[in-house]
Design a protein around this motif. Sequence first.
Motif, PDB file in Angstrom:
ATOM      1  N   ASP A  13      -1.142  -1.850   1.379  1.00 10.94           N
ATOM      2  CA  ASP A  13      -1.195  -0.436   1.777  1.00 10.94           C
ATOM      3  C   ASP A  13      -0.310   0.425   0.876  1.00 10.94           C
ATOM      4  O   ASP A  13      -0.699   1.511   0.447  1.00 10.94           O
ATOM      5  CB  ASP A  13      -0.772  -0.258   3.230  1.00 10.94           C
ATOM      6  CG  ASP A  13      -1.756  -0.876   4.222  1.00 10.94           C
ATOM      7  OD1 ASP A  13      -2.929  -1.104   3.832  1.00 10.94           O
ATOM      8  OD2 ASP A  13      -1.348  -1.133   5.362  1.00 10.94           O
ATOM      9  N   HIS A  14       0.872  -0.077   0.576  1.00 13.42           N
ATOM     10  CA  HIS A  14       1.795   0.662  -0.287  1.00 13.42           C
ATOM     11  C   HIS A  14       1.194   0.857  -1.684  1.00 13.42           C
ATOM     12  O   HIS A  14       1.260   1.958  -2.243  1.00 13.42           O
ATOM     13  CB  HIS A  14       3.141  -0.061  -0.383  1.00 13.42           C
ATOM     14  CG  HIS A  14       4.056   0.523  -1.404  1.00 13.42           C
ATOM     15  ND1 HIS A  14       4.704   1.727  -1.208  1.00 13.42           N
ATOM     16  CD2 HIS A  14       4.406   0.100  -2.641  1.00 13.42           C
ATOM     17  CE1 HIS A  14       5.429   2.003  -2.281  1.00 13.42           C
ATOM     18  NE2 HIS A  14       5.256   1.031  -3.158  1.00 13.42           N
ATOM     19  N   LEU A  15       0.623  -0.202  -2.255  1.00 13.89           N
ATOM     20  CA  LEU A  15       0.027  -0.091  -3.588  1.00 13.89           C
ATOM     21  C   LEU A  15      -1.154   0.877  -3.598  1.00 13.89           C
ATOM     22  O   LEU A  15      -1.321   1.641  -4.550  1.00 13.89           O
ATOM     23  CB  LEU A  15      -0.419  -1.464  -4.104  1.00 13.89           C
ATOM     24  CG  LEU A  15       0.695  -2.385  -4.579  1.00 13.89           C
ATOM     25  CD1 LEU A  15       0.126  -3.741  -4.978  1.00 13.89           C
ATOM     26  CD2 LEU A  15       1.458  -1.768  -5.735  1.00 13.89           C
ATOM     27  N   ARG A  17      -1.518   3.455  -1.648  1.00 13.46           N
ATOM     28  CA  ARG A  17      -0.964   4.809  -1.539  1.00 13.46           C
ATOM     29  C   ARG A  17      -0.291   5.268  -2.833  1.00 13.46           C
ATOM     30  O   ARG A  17      -0.343   6.432  -3.187  1.00 13.46           O
ATOM     31  CB  ARG A  17       0.072   4.882  -0.406  1.00 13.46           C
ATOM     32  CG  ARG A  17      -0.504   4.955   0.985  1.00 13.46           C
ATOM     33  CD  ARG A  17       0.577   5.282   2.021  1.00 13.46           C
ATOM     34  NE  ARG A  17       1.766   4.446   1.921  1.00 13.46           N
ATOM     35  CZ  ARG A  17       1.922   3.272   2.547  1.00 13.46           C
ATOM     36  NH1 ARG A  17       0.971   2.787   3.322  1.00 13.46           N
ATOM     37  NH2 ARG A  17       3.042   2.584   2.410  1.00 13.46           N
ATOM     38  N   SER A  18       0.367   4.353  -3.524  1.00 17.05           N
ATOM     39  CA  SER A  18       1.210   4.753  -4.652  1.00 17.05           C
ATOM     40  C   SER A  18       0.559   4.575  -6.027  1.00 17.05           C
ATOM     41  O   SER A  18       1.169   4.922  -7.040  1.00 17.05           O
ATOM     42  CB  SER A  18       2.528   3.982  -4.605  1.00 17.05           C
ATOM     43  OG  SER A  18       2.287   2.587  -4.771  1.00 17.05           O
ATOM     44  N   THR A  19      -0.656   4.020  -6.067  1.00  9.72           N
ATOM     45  CA  THR A  19      -1.348   3.829  -7.346  1.00  9.72           C
ATOM     46  C   THR A  19      -2.808   4.255  -7.184  1.00  9.72           C
ATOM     47  O   THR A  19      -3.241   4.643  -6.100  1.00  9.72           O
ATOM     48  CB  THR A  19      -1.324   2.349  -7.784  1.00  9.72           C
ATOM     49  OG1 THR A  19      -2.125   1.572  -6.892  1.00  9.72           O
ATOM     50  CG2 THR A  19       0.093   1.790  -7.827  1.00  9.72           C
TER      51      THR A  19
END
Length: 91
Positions: A13-15, A17-19
């Motif tokens: 989820d973080h990847l 959102r951030s990429t």
Amino acid sequence: MLERRQTHDDLIDHLVRSTALQRGEAARVILDVLAYFDETTEDFVRRRHRELQAGGLVNAEIFERIAAELPHRAVAPQELSLRQLRRIVYG
């Protein structure tokens, strides 16, 4: 592999959102990184020997370079002598 994918949903989820990665791409990247860090010392030595040999280096240079690279691995292995490195490759 499926268990790892499920246990890393927050990282996926973080990847996402951030990429610019899509969910499936992010999951593959994570699995590739985990596989890289799961490599044993012996597998690393054999792989690097093949890579450096294919690059035209001779064994004396290859084993010196591998010995210099080992302490910089994510989990530094015990210090290995040049003889121990040769034994990993040639048995």
